[in-house]
Enzyme design. Structure first.
Site, PDB file in Angstrom:
ATOM      1  N   HIS A 302       0.852  -1.191   0.000  1.00 24.00           N
ATOM      2  CA  HIS A 302       0.000   0.000   0.000  1.00 24.00           C
ATOM      3  C   HIS A 302       0.888   1.242   0.000  1.00 24.00           C
ATOM      4  O   HIS A 302       1.708   1.432   0.904  1.00 24.00           O
ATOM      5  CB  HIS A 302      -0.881   0.021   1.252  1.00 24.00           C
ATOM      6  CG  HIS A 302      -2.050  -0.908   1.186  1.00 24.00           C
ATOM      7  ND1 HIS A 302      -2.455  -1.682   2.257  1.00 24.00           N
ATOM      8  CD2 HIS A 302      -2.923  -1.184   0.179  1.00 24.00           C
ATOM      9  CE1 HIS A 302      -3.515  -2.384   1.912  1.00 24.00           C
ATOM     10  NE2 HIS A 302      -3.822  -2.103   0.660  1.00 24.00           N
ATOM     11  N   SER A 475       2.969   1.898   3.433  1.00 23.99           N
ATOM     12  CA  SER A 475       2.133   1.663   4.607  1.00 23.99           C
ATOM     13  C   SER A 475       2.607   0.427   5.364  1.00 23.99           C
ATOM     14  O   SER A 475       1.945  -0.012   6.304  1.00 23.99           O
ATOM     15  CB  SER A 475       0.662   1.488   4.183  1.00 23.99           C
ATOM     16  OG  SER A 475       0.176   2.658   3.566  1.00 23.99           O
ATOM     17  N   TYR A 476       3.731  -0.141   4.943  1.00 21.55           N
ATOM     18  CA  TYR A 476       4.347  -1.314   5.579  1.00 21.55           C
ATOM     19  C   TYR A 476       3.467  -2.564   5.455  1.00 21.55           C
ATOM     20  O   TYR A 476       3.508  -3.430   6.313  1.00 21.55           O
ATOM     21  CB  TYR A 476       4.665  -1.046   7.060  1.00 21.55           C
ATOM     22  CG  TYR A 476       5.464   0.210   7.285  1.00 21.55           C
ATOM     23  CD1 TYR A 476       6.828   0.251   7.037  1.00 21.55           C
ATOM     24  CD2 TYR A 476       4.853   1.375   7.735  1.00 21.55           C
ATOM     25  CE1 TYR A 476       7.572   1.412   7.239  1.00 21.55           C
ATOM     26  CE2 TYR A 476       5.586   2.540   7.944  1.00 21.55           C
ATOM     27  CZ  TYR A 476       6.937   2.548   7.691  1.00 21.55           C
ATOM     28  OH  TYR A 476       7.660   3.698   7.897  1.00 21.55           O
ATOM     29  N   HIS A 477       2.713  -2.664   4.365  1.00 24.52           N
ATOM     30  CA  HIS A 477       1.810  -3.799   4.157  1.00 24.52           C
ATOM     31  C   HIS A 477       2.330  -4.651   2.994  1.00 24.52           C
ATOM     32  O   HIS A 477       1.732  -4.694   1.920  1.00 24.52           O
ATOM     33  CB  HIS A 477       0.385  -3.313   3.880  1.00 24.52           C
ATOM     34  CG  HIS A 477      -0.182  -2.468   4.972  1.00 24.52           C
ATOM     35  ND1 HIS A 477      -1.258  -1.609   4.782  1.00 24.52           N
ATOM     36  CD2 HIS A 477       0.156  -2.340   6.275  1.00 24.52           C
ATOM     37  CE1 HIS A 477      -1.535  -0.989   5.920  1.00 24.52           C
ATOM     38  NE2 HIS A 477      -0.692  -1.422   6.836  1.00 24.52           N
ATOM     39  N   LEU A 478       3.441  -5.313   3.185  1.00 23.55           N
ATOM     40  CA  LEU A 478       4.105  -6.066   2.120  1.00 23.55           C
ATOM     41  C   LEU A 478       3.484  -7.455   1.981  1.00 23.55           C
ATOM     42  O   LEU A 478       3.346  -8.180   2.968  1.00 23.55           O
ATOM     43  CB  LEU A 478       5.598  -6.217   2.420  1.00 23.55           C
ATOM     44  CG  LEU A 478       6.353  -4.985   2.961  1.00 23.55           C
ATOM     45  CD1 LEU A 478       7.837  -5.299   3.087  1.00 23.55           C
ATOM     46  CD2 LEU A 478       6.119  -3.764   2.092  1.00 23.55           C
TER      47      LEU A 478
END
Length: 551
Positions: A302, A475-478
């Site tokens: 994200h 957003s650190y949503h890997l």
């Protein structure tokens, strides 16, 4: 390097994050079953891990985090984006924003439609519920009450938050009491979070540490996984390096399975240097091919943009975070009262649609009565501020994660290709325009002073897009680098039982298996994946569907 062969366990888990902690708990519930969990980082003893506001300090602490960065690209104006991941017991659950956000029913139904049996919404809902202990109002068909993970409501009430929520109604965005209902995400309200009685409740605190009391779990910290060990195509163990001296190599062996739960970036790198990945890449690395699979592809994240405004007529979290204001907040926290020390960085959510014809939201927004310098999380502004952030639910831009070399101390190549797809550009621009409109409502005008980032000069779509490219961030949503799908799917790495295609005794259980991005933060879905995987690994029948929830 010195080599030391080690003990054998039923299961060896690489990674103690959201998935690894849940697996450690569930697998050791079986009498006589032994588990070894490897964690590259140190124990989670630092006090800032457990105080929610401490995330600002921990996010840039290399002792407890992987300080990854993306490759430059046109979508970020040639910038490298810090893509920090947790590197301690609990993984990123020890440094994240503590938001509990499942996503939409359609996310998981789409997973099932891709050929992943048992991954539709009605199939996975019982696994969301099993770990949850909902504290507060909620439909008990949807929320769990008997789990270990406390999911609480926000208790930090600030007049700017209330004005923002009321102002959203002026734009037709209603209040949403439970965005985790599965069927009705649209609206604005307060986030549910993983904070209870003033403290963060990480996956390690809730699942991993209690499992150690069984005596069947061996947790090894400072254990940097170097490669998976194979006997032909059968995984038999893991070789790791003692991260304290970076010299000593040790091995642990698995009688039943090796389970990789190292996180989307590290899972891809570990599989690749172990011989599981695209043959062309392994050839460049000089690694013998054990399985030619698209490990590292299908990578998504994200990409968010934050809109900042200066505030008047009230103190914001910026002023509360230093001097006498901070002393007062510390006093409130020690007395168990609501304070900024026990608050998630994103307090208010807003989920909405960039096209009126859409049935469900395609963007997620966040809001807080705080602002960070240049719109980035890390250092609060000196002036009173508020921030409205936004990102696209399901980005079309696809990137990759690839090992640079077989040197385990070298970070992987992370290229998300942010904003490469024109659809992502259009959706984010519309989302940013809506974020600014939310800051300009009549109800919020009592507190709104002026636009800061971007300034009022940003008007055209091109100007908004330039701002997103210059100031946007992860957003650190890997997700996605070990995609779940049938063997006939040439983009898939693991089956719907999370077994690596063509190999034996090797599974991947973390966010890397997600076929597509959920319309949510990824933490709660990762725990759900581990809950479901634990039953598969133990040979248990799936949990029955929840009564009263239609397919």
């Amino acid at each position: 390097m010195a080599n030391q062969d080690g003990n054998s366990y039923d299961y060896v888990i690489v990674g103690s994050g959201a998935a690894g902690s849940v697996l450690s708990k569930r697998l050791t519930e079986e009498p006589g079953t032994t588990v070894c969990t490897l964690e590259c980082g140190p124990p989670d003893r630092h006090p800032f891990i457990h105080i929610p506001a401490g995330f600002i300090k921990m996010l840039f602490n290399p002792t407890y985090t992987w300080q990854f960065q993306t490759e430059p690209g046109p979508g970020t104006n040639g910038r490298r984006i810090p893509t920090t991941q947790g590197r301690t017991l609990g993984g990123s659950s020890s440094i994240n924003g503590m938001i509990y956000n499942r996503g939409q029913r359609e996310d998981f139904d789409h997973w099932a439609q891709r050929g992943n049996r048992g991954w539709g919404y009605v199939d996975i809902l019982p696994y969301f519920k099993r770990g949850e202990r909902r504290v507060g109002v909620g439909d008990d068909r949807i929320h769990g009450r008997g789990g270990s993970l406390p999911v609480t409501d926000n208790d930090f009430i600030h007049p700017v938050n209330e004005a923002f929520i009321e102002g959203a109604a002026e734009l037709g965005i209603p209040r949403c009491e439970d965005y985790n209902s599965g069927d009705n995400q649209a609206g604005v309200g307060y986030f549910q979070r993983l904070i209870n009685r003033g403290f963060r409740h990480s996956a390690a605190r809730v699942f991993l540490h209690p499992a150690r009391a069984t005596g069947r779990l061996d947790v090894r910290t400072d254990a940097r996984a170097a490669k998976i060990l194979f006997d032909g195509t059968k995984a038999i163990g893991v070789e790791y390096i003692d991260d304290r001296d970076r010299t000593t190599r040790r091995r642990v062996f698995a009688r039943r399975e090796v389970i990789v739960s190292a996180g989307t970036a590290n899972t891809a790198r570990l599989l690749q240097v172990s011989g599981v990945g695209p043959a062309w890449l392994l050839g460049e690395l000089g690694v013998p091919v054990i399985a030619d699979l698209p490990v590292g592809e299908n990578f998504r994240d994200h990409y968010s943009a934050r809109i900042v405004a200066r505030v008047k007529n009230v103190r914001t979290m910026n002023e509360m975070s230093h001097g006498l204001g901070l002393m007062g907040q510390i006093a409130r926290w020690t007395m168990g009262k609501p304070s900024i020390l026990a608050t998630s960085p994103s307090i208010v959510h807003w989920f909405w649609k960039t096209e009126d014809t859409m049935r469900q939201p395609d963007i997620q927004g966040v809001f807080s009565p705080a602002s960070y310098k240049q719109g980035f999380v890390g250092l609060l502004d000196d002036y009173p501020g508020m921030t409205c952030g936004v990102w696209q639910h399901r980005p079309e831009s696809i990137g990759y994660v690839r090992a640079r070399s077989t040197d385990v101390f070298e970070d992987p190549i992370i290229q998300p290709n942010y904003l490469k797809d024109p659809m992502d550009q259009r959706v984010l621009v519309r989302g940013m325009r809506l974020a600014r409109a939310l800051l300009h409502t009549k109800t919020l005008s009592h507190f709104f002073d002026r636009d800061e980032l971007p300034g009022p000069d940003a008007q055209s779509d091109d100007e908004w897009l330039d701002y997103a490219r210059q100031y946007g961030s992860t957003s650190y949503h890997l997700i996605g680098t070990a995609r779940m799908g049938p063997a006939s799917d040439k983009t898939a790495v693991v089956s719907d039982e999370l077994k690596v295609h063509g190999l034996q005794n090797l599974r991947v259980v973390d966010a890397s298996i997600m076929p597509n991005m959920p319309s949510a933060n990824t933490y709660s879905s990762t725990m759900m994946i581990a809950e479901k995987a634990s039953d598969m690994i133990r040979g248990r029948a799936p949990l029955p569907p929840v009564e009263g929830v239609a397919a």
